[in-house]
Design an enzyme around this catalytic site. Structure first.
Site, short mmCIF file in Angstrom:
data_model
loop_
_atom_site.label_atom_id
_atom_site.label_comp_id
_atom_site.label_asym_id
_atom_site.label_seq_id
_atom_site.Cartn_x
_atom_site.Cartn_y
_atom_site.Cartn_z
N SER A 231 0.85 -1.19 0.00
CA SER A 231 0.00 0.00 0.00
C SER A 231 0.88 1.23 0.00
O SER A 231 2.11 1.14 0.08
CB SER A 231 -0.91 0.00 1.22
OG SER A 231 -0.13 0.32 2.36
N LYS A 232 0.24 2.37 -0.04
CA LYS A 232 0.92 3.67 -0.08
C LYS A 232 1.96 3.81 1.02
O LYS A 232 2.97 4.48 0.84
CB LYS A 232 -0.13 4.79 0.07
CG LYS A 232 -0.65 5.29 -1.26
CD LYS A 232 -0.29 6.76 -1.43
CE LYS A 232 -0.10 7.14 -2.88
NZ LYS A 232 -1.22 7.77 -3.48
#
Ligand code: GLU
Length: 476
Positions: A239-240
């Protein structure tokens, strides 16, 4: 064997994630390896979440990566008649049925199931119904097998056995007459004659339901290969938090498509311990047998290392061409010729890990508005440096050949005259020219900068030492 046909079917609900790009890449490589076709299909049946911008971002990302598709893009939103026709066919053959249960009824039964600790599945109220309520809206449900097993003969996971009692009677057409994902994907893959489905293993649980639908529709069941997801270094889903996840962010950060393609190929696939692959090699060597069962772990440093490798190896003319938009993005007004730019990137390509970093390193070439690092000035632009700078300046001013060898000759003469090593002479010049102590070779940078700009910077440094020049910036 008939021609290999693979597909990439993104849902246009956001940017192209690097996990999606890797799936696209594996499908592309597999098709190319077998001389087959790679089909692009946009799965935009979710009208609320699908956007035009997302379609554009996905197509741009694929084009930037060089994953050109042979057919498409097809849009599911334009194929509703095909799904409807197949739903009708299943209904008429008794392989699907109309379900009149309302949302509220389904929800309250779901709550009861959850409370009693059962898996909330449709209770099949309408499956054997003989009294269709007139005028009530209905959805169409697929009649799944009630018992037995469905086996997914997966080319990565091996044989995965699903107990049919765990599989629901899926809705294939909603009561508003829109088709659902699992149904569209089967109809499309069958009609597009896709014979190899390579996708993330988050879709494995859907596969037995899809296999049952292929059979019910008398479509040949394709081969499946479910590839492990990409995880972050902490082994949670990428994820980010772990860094950039969108393909276009890599573009913006100054990655080269070949580097990202090479990086993504190695996330979950291996060929011995080889790390660097040209595109052609990837096509030649790619096989599903060498896709690992374990998740690929994202490693930002390795991606950067590969990018540096590709920047180093790129022909300077080509590098100059691709770096131009990054120069413009930083607001530089690029007046110089392509030849000049090529010469400039040649001095930096050994050092830069990204194109953005290359532009940062090129600041002293691209602008005369340079800032002298105070520590570098304190160390190298002292009163004692004056005679060194003067000696070099005089010779450079008199140089008739402004090229690497001509400039070197000036330094040779200055070092001999001053009785100093090249390092002692070059360092103050470097600080005067670049503002810092680290740069490409001194002859190269002077050569690229040109005589006039070089002399002006030396004059400026001399004035600063003498105390009658501004600390910065240097101006011409
Ligand atoms: N549209 C689906 C997705 O983006 C595709 C799934 C599939 O490959 O079947 O996840």
């Amino acid at each position: 064997m008939s021609q290999v046909r693979t597909r990439f079917p993104p849902s246009p609900t956001g940017f192209l994630h690097i996990g999606g790009a890797r799936t696209a890449l594996f499908n592309y490589l597999f098709a190319r390896h077998h001389g087959g076709r790679f089909v692009l299909r946009i799965e935009d049946t979710d009208r609320e979440r699908s956007t035009e911008e997302s379609v554009t971002a996905i197509l741009d990302s694929l084009r930037w990566l060089g994953l050109e598709w042979d057919e498409g893009p097809f849009f599911q939103s334009q194929r509703t008649d095909l799904y409807r026709a197949d739903a009708e066919r299943l209904l008429s053959q008794g392989k699907a049925y109309r379900c009149y249960c309302s949302h509220e009824e389904l929800e309250s039964r779901r709550q009861v199931a959850l409370k009693s600790g059962h898996k909330p599945m449709y209770d099949r109220t309408c499956r054997n119904r003989n009294d269709p309520p007139a005028g009530r809206p209905f959805a169409v449900r697929f009649k799944a097998h009630i018992d037995g097993e469905t086996i997914v003969a997966d080319q990565v996971k091996g044989h995965v056995v699903f107990d049919n009692r765990e599989l629901d009677d899926l809705i294939i057409m909603r009561s508003d007459d829109t088709p659902t994902y699992n149904f569209c994907v089967v109809v499309d893959d069958a009609l597009m004659e896709i014979n190899h489905i390579i996708r993330g293993d988050d879709h494995l649980a859907n596969t037995p339901k899809q296999i049952q639908m292929y059979r019910a529709l008398d479509y040949p069941v394709p081969a499946f290969a479910h590839i492990p997801l990409i995880l972050g270094p902490d082994r949670t889903r990428l994820s980010k938090r772990h860094g950039a996840t969108s393909v276009l962010a890599y573009h913006e950060m100054g990655y080269l498509p070949d580097a990202l393609v090479n990086y993504l190929a190695r996330l979950g696939w291996a060929h011995g311990d080889q790390e660097i692959f040209t595109r052609q090699e990837l096509i030649e060597k790619f096989s599903l047998e060498n896709v690992g069962k374990a998740a690929g772990i994202y490693n930002a440093e390795k991606a950067e290392w590969l990018n540096a490798h590709y920047i180093k190896g790129m022909p300077a003319g080509e590098l100059a061409r691709v770096v131009k938009p990054y120069i413009a993005a930083k607001g530089y007004d690029l007046q110089q010729s392509n030849e000049w730019l090529e010469k400039m990137v040649k001095t930096l390509q050994e050092r830069a890990k990204t194109l953005v970093e290359l532009v940062e390193m090129a600041h002293f070439y691209l602008s005369d508005n340079i800032t002298i690092d105070p520590n570098a000035a304190a160390k190298h632009l002292k009163p004692e440096s004056t005679h060194v700078l003067r000696s070099v300046r005089e010779r450079l001013a008199a140089a008739s050949n402004w090229d690497h060898d001509g400039i070197k000759a000036c330094f040779d003469a200055a070092t001999a005259d001053l009785g100093l090593g090249l390092g002692k002479v070059a360092q103050p010049v470097r600080v005067a020219i670049t503002g810092g102590t680290v740069s490409p070779g001194i002859f190269e940078i002077l050569d690229v900068l040109g005589k006039q700009r070089s002399l002006t910077r030396l004059d400026h440094a001399l004035a600063t030492i003498a105390g009658n020049g501004p600390a910065s910036p240097a101006t011409t």
